[in-house]
Design an enzyme around this catalytic site. Structure first.
Site, mmCIF file in Angstrom:
data_model
loop_
_atom_site.group_PDB
_atom_site.id
_atom_site.type_symbol
_atom_site.label_atom_id
_atom_site.label_comp_id
_atom_site.label_asym_id
_atom_site.label_seq_id
_atom_site.Cartn_x
_atom_site.Cartn_y
_atom_site.Cartn_z
ATOM 1 N N ASP A 75 0.751 -1.070 -0.041
ATOM 2 C CA ASP A 75 0.029 0.037 -0.042
ATOM 3 C C ASP A 75 0.975 1.215 0.055
ATOM 4 O O ASP A 75 1.944 1.330 0.763
ATOM 5 C CB ASP A 75 -1.062 0.004 1.129
ATOM 6 C CG ASP A 75 -1.914 -0.972 1.267
ATOM 7 O OD1 ASP A 75 -2.629 -1.432 -0.032
ATOM 8 O OD2 ASP A 75 -2.493 -1.569 2.203
ATOM 9 N N ASP B 219 -7.133 -1.265 -4.925
ATOM 10 C CA ASP B 219 -8.295 -0.940 -3.827
ATOM 11 C C ASP B 219 -8.944 0.004 -4.507
ATOM 12 O O ASP B 219 -10.378 -0.073 -4.383
ATOM 13 C CB ASP B 219 -7.613 -0.548 -2.398
ATOM 14 C CG ASP B 219 -6.767 -1.469 -1.920
ATOM 15 O OD1 ASP B 219 -6.943 -2.836 -1.893
ATOM 16 O OD2 ASP B 219 -5.904 -1.157 -1.100
#
Length: 168
Positions: free
Chosen positions: A124, A142
């Site tokens: 991330d 995402d």
């Protein structure tokens, strides 16, 4: 008047979109992982940072500290979502918005699935925050998944079109 080269080839367009989105996701993760040291952040604005974190859990780091069994679980879930949606988008006649949502979901799900298989964690790098409150870090995969979910919600809110045949 120009004719789109994708007209009449929705499956090829879908596959191309999935490959391009998946490549964008994987290249962005690789770039941020090689540019930003693990666990550090670069402030971009007062509400946005670029970070490098690894998430062994799901959304909001759900089950991140579960002891390792979650890797197999999330890989299985990933396949259970990506494979049927791929089949539906390639084998069935679906409306264009449904195909777009499917491409977003398959690309995002596959991007995070690749990370889980390769390293056991998802990379991330996007961090939104406000007054000390941080949204959990996330990545492009995402974003694709959330956009797909939003598209499906919008599609479900449209009124059903009643068939005029046989209805009296």
């Amino acid at each position: 008047m120009s004719v789109s080269p994708w007209r009449g080839r929705p499956r090829l367009a879908w596959l191309t979109a999935v490959v391009l989105l998946l490549a964008l996701d994987q290249l962005s993760k690789a770039w941020f992982a090689s540019t930003i040291a693990l666990g550090t952040a670069i402030e971009v604005t007062t509400w946005f940072n670029l970070v490098h974190v690894l998430n062994t859990g799901a959304a909001f780091s759900l089950l991140a500290e579960a002891g390792g069994w979650q890797r197999v679980f999330f890989i299985a879930i990933g396949f259970a979502v990506v494979v049927p949606i791929t089949f539906v988008c390639l084998a069935r006649q679906v409306e264009p918005l449904e195909r777009v949502a499917g491409a977003l979901l398959v690309a995002g799900g596959s991007g995070n699935l690749i990370d889980r298989i390769a390293s056991g964690a998802v990379t991330d790098f996007l961090d939104l925050h406000w007054r000390g409150l941080h949204w959990p870090a996330f990545n492009l995969a995402d974003v694709f998944i959330v956009l797909a979910a939003g598209a499906w919600i919008l599609m479900s809110l449209r009124p059903a079109v009643a068939s005029s045949k046989g209805a009296s």
